[in-house]
Each structure stands twice: as C-alpha cells, then as structure tokens.
Design a protein around this motif. Structure first.
Motif, short mmCIF file in Angstrom:
data_model
loop_
_atom_site.label_atom_id
_atom_site.label_comp_id
_atom_site.label_asym_id
_atom_site.label_seq_id
_atom_site.Cartn_x
_atom_site.Cartn_y
_atom_site.Cartn_z
N ASN A 165 -55.80 -19.56 -10.56
CA ASN A 165 -54.44 -20.07 -10.54
C ASN A 165 -54.16 -20.56 -11.96
O ASN A 165 -55.07 -20.58 -12.77
CB ASN A 165 -54.36 -21.23 -9.54
CG ASN A 165 -53.24 -20.99 -8.57
OD1 ASN A 165 -52.12 -20.73 -8.98
ND2 ASN A 165 -53.54 -21.05 -7.30
N ASP A 211 -51.71 -7.48 -5.19
CA ASP A 211 -51.84 -8.70 -4.38
C ASP A 211 -50.46 -9.24 -3.97
O ASP A 211 -49.84 -10.00 -4.72
CB ASP A 211 -52.59 -9.76 -5.20
CG ASP A 211 -52.69 -11.10 -4.47
OD1 ASP A 211 -52.43 -11.13 -3.25
OD2 ASP A 211 -53.03 -12.10 -5.11
N LYS A 245 -54.83 -6.29 -12.29
CA LYS A 245 -54.32 -6.74 -10.98
C LYS A 245 -52.84 -7.00 -11.14
O LYS A 245 -52.43 -7.67 -12.09
CB LYS A 245 -55.04 -8.02 -10.57
CG LYS A 245 -54.26 -8.90 -9.58
CD LYS A 245 -55.11 -10.04 -9.08
CE LYS A 245 -54.27 -11.08 -8.36
NZ LYS A 245 -55.09 -12.09 -7.69
N ASN A 270 -43.47 -14.52 -8.11
CA ASN A 270 -44.37 -14.23 -7.00
C ASN A 270 -43.56 -14.17 -5.71
O ASN A 270 -42.33 -14.25 -5.74
CB ASN A 270 -45.53 -15.22 -6.93
CG ASN A 270 -45.05 -16.66 -6.78
OD1 ASN A 270 -44.03 -16.90 -6.14
ND2 ASN A 270 -45.77 -17.60 -7.36
N ASN A 289 -57.84 -14.48 -1.11
CA ASN A 289 -57.93 -15.90 -1.45
C ASN A 289 -56.97 -16.68 -0.54
O ASN A 289 -56.51 -17.75 -0.89
CB ASN A 289 -57.59 -16.16 -2.92
CG ASN A 289 -56.20 -15.72 -3.30
OD1 ASN A 289 -56.01 -14.57 -3.73
ND2 ASN A 289 -55.22 -16.60 -3.17
N HIS A 338 -55.64 -16.66 -15.04
CA HIS A 338 -54.27 -16.80 -15.54
C HIS A 338 -54.26 -17.19 -17.01
O HIS A 338 -53.20 -17.27 -17.62
CB HIS A 338 -53.54 -17.93 -14.79
CG HIS A 338 -53.01 -17.58 -13.44
ND1 HIS A 338 -53.79 -17.14 -12.42
CD2 HIS A 338 -51.75 -17.66 -12.92
CE1 HIS A 338 -53.05 -16.97 -11.33
NE2 HIS A 338 -51.80 -17.27 -11.61
N GLU A 362 -55.36 -6.84 -2.06
CA GLU A 362 -55.62 -8.28 -1.89
C GLU A 362 -54.58 -8.89 -0.96
O GLU A 362 -53.38 -8.75 -1.20
CB GLU A 362 -55.56 -8.92 -3.29
CG GLU A 362 -56.07 -10.33 -3.35
CD GLU A 362 -56.14 -10.83 -4.80
OE1 GLU A 362 -56.56 -10.05 -5.69
OE2 GLU A 362 -55.78 -11.99 -5.03
N PHE A 398 -51.82 -21.09 -3.07
CA PHE A 398 -51.81 -19.83 -2.32
C PHE A 398 -53.17 -19.58 -1.68
O PHE A 398 -53.80 -18.57 -1.88
CB PHE A 398 -51.39 -18.66 -3.21
CG PHE A 398 -49.94 -18.72 -3.58
CD1 PHE A 398 -48.98 -18.10 -2.80
CD2 PHE A 398 -49.52 -19.43 -4.69
CE1 PHE A 398 -47.64 -18.18 -3.13
CE2 PHE A 398 -48.18 -19.53 -5.02
CZ PHE A 398 -47.24 -18.90 -4.24
N HIS A 436 -42.61 -19.36 -11.31
CA HIS A 436 -43.29 -20.54 -11.88
C HIS A 436 -42.27 -21.41 -12.61
O HIS A 436 -41.43 -20.89 -13.35
CB HIS A 436 -44.37 -20.11 -12.88
CG HIS A 436 -45.58 -19.49 -12.26
ND1 HIS A 436 -46.82 -19.58 -12.83
CD2 HIS A 436 -45.75 -18.79 -11.11
CE1 HIS A 436 -47.71 -18.95 -12.07
NE2 HIS A 436 -47.08 -18.45 -11.01
N TYR A 489 -54.36 -9.80 -15.61
CA TYR A 489 -53.58 -10.25 -14.44
C TYR A 489 -52.09 -10.07 -14.77
O TYR A 489 -51.50 -10.88 -15.50
CB TYR A 489 -53.90 -11.72 -14.15
CG TYR A 489 -53.48 -12.24 -12.81
CD1 TYR A 489 -52.55 -11.58 -12.03
CD2 TYR A 489 -54.03 -13.41 -12.30
CE1 TYR A 489 -52.17 -12.07 -10.78
CE2 TYR A 489 -53.66 -13.91 -11.06
CZ TYR A 489 -52.72 -13.23 -10.31
OH TYR A 489 -52.34 -13.72 -9.09
N ASN A 512 -49.92 -11.39 -1.67
CA ASN A 512 -50.09 -12.73 -1.07
C ASN A 512 -49.62 -12.81 0.38
O ASN A 512 -48.89 -13.75 0.76
CB ASN A 512 -49.38 -13.80 -1.91
CG ASN A 512 -50.20 -14.21 -3.12
OD1 ASN A 512 -49.82 -13.90 -4.25
ND2 ASN A 512 -51.32 -14.88 -2.91
N LYS A 572 -49.62 -8.85 -9.50
CA LYS A 572 -49.13 -9.79 -8.50
C LYS A 572 -47.91 -9.17 -7.83
O LYS A 572 -46.90 -8.88 -8.46
CB LYS A 572 -48.74 -11.10 -9.21
CG LYS A 572 -48.03 -12.13 -8.37
CD LYS A 572 -48.78 -12.58 -7.14
CE LYS A 572 -50.19 -12.95 -7.39
NZ LYS A 572 -50.97 -13.40 -6.25
#
Ligand SMILES: O=C([O-])C(=O)C[C@H](O)[C@@H](O)C(=O)[O-]
Ligand SMILES: [Mg+2]
Length: 430
Positions: free
Chosen positions: A330, A229, A199, A26, A277, A357, A254, A105, A31, A155, A231, A201
């Motif tokens: 998440n 997205d 979607k 991300n 979000n 997720h 997003e 996030f 992660h 996702y 973020n 990321k």
C-alpha cells in the motif's frame, strides 16, 4: 541495561505524518493529495533507536499510542509477547456487512487486524534496534537471507495528471486513462526501475477496457509477467469471462471477486491462479480459503499479518498447503520497503515479484531512499534495516500533519472533489 533476554526498551515514540500521494485511481475513488502514515521509534536503554512504519489513520494511531505506553522496561526481543491482543480488546468486525477496509483494501476489517498492523511497526522497530545492537542485519535475525536481491513488479495505475481542483500537475507522470497511457507508464517503469513484470490496478473502468490495457501491455512487453487487480469489483460471471479472455496472458488474476466461495468458483471454472490481499488477510481466514482452494497465491504483507515473523509463519503455511506466496503493498515509505525487502529475502518459496507503491512516492523519511536495478532491490547487510531516519523530513511531515485536518485515507471523499455527490460504488461494480 540488559536482562537475560537482551537489551531493554527505554522509550517508544509514535509520530503521525502526512505524505504526498499522486492522484492514483482505484475501484472506489482516487488517492487524496495527502495520506497518513505512522512512524514508530523504539529506543533501547543504550540509546540505540529502531524504526518501523504503518498506517497512520485515526484507529491505528489510537492503538499505537496505547501499545507504545506498554513498551518501556520490556526486552527488545519480546516480539512474541508484542503480538498478543490486549485482554480488553475483543475481536470484532468493523463497519457494515459489505464494508471493506478503506485504507488497506484487506477485505473484512476487524479490531484484531488493526491491532496486527500496529504491532507490525513496533516489531520492525524492535528488530531494527536489535540488529543495530548486535551488528546483524534484520534478515539474519529472521534466520538469514536466501537471496541477495528482491524483485518488485512495476505497479501501474490509471491516474490523472492533477488532483481535483489543482491547476498544476501533481508530478511529471501525466495521466494514464487508456491502454496507450498504461503502456507509456509501463515504459517509464521499465526505463527508470527496470521492472521485469507489471501489475495493473483495475476495477476503475469497465472490464473490457482493462482487458484491452492488459493486451496492449502484452504486445509492448511480450515476455514480462502481467497481473490485473480489480480489488474484488467483479461478479463471478464477469470474473470468469475476463479470466477466459486473458487465458495464457496473466501470471495471476488478483482478487477478481469478493469472498471465499466466489473466488473458489472462479478458480474452479477457469483454472487461472488467483492471488489475494482481500480474501485471506489473517490467520483466521486461512483454513476456509485453503480448504476451498479459493486462492492459489497469498499476497503477504507484514503490515496485515502482524510483522516479519508472522510473514514467515504465513509462508510456512503456504508451503505446507502448496499455495504460492508473494507480497502486497500500500502507499508506504522507505522504512516499510526495507522491512519488506529483508523478510522477502528470507522466504525460499517467494517466486513472484513483490508489489510496492514506493516509486509513486516523492517524499521519504529515510536519508537514502532505495534504488531499483532490473526491478530489484539489493538486500542490505548493514546492521538492522540498513536505513537511517531523516529527522528533518520526519519533523516536516509531522508538522504537515499537525497543520492539516486530514486524519484518514478517504479515496471516496477525494473523488467527491472531482464528482460532486459521488458515492462509494456498490459491489459487484460489474
Ligand atoms: O493490491 C492491492 O489491493 C492494493 O495495492 C490496494 C491499494 O490500496 C491500491 O488499490 C491503491 O493504492 O489504491
Ligand atoms: Mg490487491
């Protein structure tokens, strides 16, 4: 024992666990191999146990222990009381000026947002127990379902095949680092889960590369709604340029950029619906954002907003202001997926597929993990959440937590294992 207010709580338990997480990328990093979650159990005097799930990082855990100690003796049906911030807890901003929530996030982090996330797990556990006591599914306790299936988008993440330092692949998904890899991942979501929308990321690679990935998805799946997205990692100018380039391609964009006024400017200049979000993740943030027309779709998340009843309050607000509503996720397990599905089933104006997720998780604490068909999950009519806690799995994942020193999600630290000296990027990234 029951009171005029129904069954009473005998005990509340909180169990921190570590769950395996794949190397998903991300905007800030990757992660880490294990991430904390918190499982909450609320037991009534008749021995019925309800379960809930939320973030397991240290700050959440501390609040959860304190809240659990106050529950014995209260009615199960005291959710409105549960949501109140304790009188000693002042609402203050956490972290520096540009500090965003590291594990959720959700934009600016405050003590009351942490509290709401902890409350959400206890509220879900109380609703689960109440449902089991009464023989009613959670959706019935929320007023009844308006649909039998809840749609979830596929996702997609840029990702590595292995965690830094590992030799063996973390799972069998392989890497996805370019448009072809993203399309291949989407094809697997399509085959395995029947995802009807996707979607991606973003915020990982320069925007042009992510635009190319969205175009490749559009070519591979001409009719499926697509979202991107990053973020909040782009400036207003970059967001406007990407929105114009993807005009007619995206269902919504997003969180392209951070903050109410920046989001409002991007929408004003492009007309593209913006979902969030990050910009609006608490009731306090609604008036300014709605007045500025900064967001056109709020991604509800019961972990953020304080539970399933609060999610319905948010949906009502969105209805009044003609703002769309969908659902953020998440890293989470089957308890949260059950809770998300029950509340989503009760919101008439939910017109978008929700995020989850869950397909990325290989472990769970429920005995029968949910299955997706045509991208959707069947809404359970069994009492409570309609799931059973797998106590062996809970014990195993708790043991992992006890044996490890991982206590917080830290995507920046995990990235440092691959790139020595790596620092959290400055915003906007592009
Ligand atoms: O929609 C979102 O912003 C998310 O899903 C936030 C997540 O934390 C996601 O970025 C992740 O898992 O890395
Ligand atoms: Mg998002």
């Amino acid at each position: 024992m029951t009171t005029g207010a129904g069954p009473v709580i005998k005990a509340a338990r909180v169990t921190p666990i570590l769950i395996w997480d794949p190397p998903l990328l991300n905007l800030v990093g990757v992660h880490q191999p294990y991430t904390p979650r918190l499982i909450v159990e609320v037991e009534s005097e008749s021995g019925v146990v309800g379960v809930g799930e939320t973030y397991g990082d240290t700050a959440y855990l501390e609040i959860a222990h304190a809240l659990a100690a106050t529950l014995p003796g209260r009615p199960l049906a005291s959710m409105n009381e549960l949501g109140r911030r304790p009188s000693g807890m002042e609402d203050r901003r956490l972290g520096g000026e540009d500090e965003q929530d590291k594990s959720g996030f959700r934009g600016v982090l405050t003590t009351s947002k942490l509290h709401a996330s902890v409350v959400s797990a206890f509220e879900v556990a109380c609703l689960d127990a109440l449902g089991k006591e009464s023989g009613l599914p959670v959706h019935a306790l929320l007023g009844g379902k308006v649909r039998d299936r809840v749609d979830y988008s596929g996702y997609l993440f840029y990702r590595w095949a292995v965690h830094p330092g590992d030799d063996v692949p973390s799972d069998d998904w392989g890497s996805a680092l370019d448009p072809a890899g993203v399309v291949e991942q989407a094809r697997r979501f399509d085959a395995a889960y029947g995802s009807r929308s996707f979607k991606l990321k973003g915020g990982v690679f320069p925007p042009d590369q992510e635009v190319a990935a969205i175009r490749a998805l559009r070519e591979a799946f001409p009719d499926r709604p697509l979202r991107l997205d990053p973020n909040g990692s782009w400036s207003v100018e970059t967001s406007v340029r990407v929105a114009q380039e993807l005009d007619g391609v995206l269902e919504y964009l997003e969180d392209p950029t951070l903050g109410t006024s920046a989001m409002a400017e991007v929408h004003r200049r492009t007309g593209l619906p913006l979902a969030t979000n990050m910009c609006v993740t608490s009731f306090d943030e609604v008036p300014e954002a709605f007045a500025a027309d900064a967001v056109q779709v709020v991604l509800s998340d019961h972990h953020f907003w304080g539970g399933l009843l609060a999610t319905r309050d948010l949906a009502a607000l969105c209805r009044v202001y003609d703002v769309g509503v969908s659902m953020h996720s998440n890293t989470h397990l089957g308890i949260s997926l059950a809770a998300m599905t029950h509340v989503a089933a009760t919101v008439p104006e939910l017109r978008y597929a929700c995020d989850t997720h869950r397909p990325w998780q290989t472990e769970d604490v429920v005995t029968l993990p949910h299955t997706f068909a045509d991208g959707a999950i069947e809404v359970s009519d069994a009492p409570g959440l309609g799931i059973d806690l797998d106590r062996d799995a809970l014990e195993r994942l708790h043991r992992r937590w006890l044996d490890s020193d991982v206590r917080d999600r830290d995507d920046v630290g995990a990235m440092r294992a691959a790139v020595p000296g790596y620092q959290r990027p400055a915003f906007p990234k592009w």
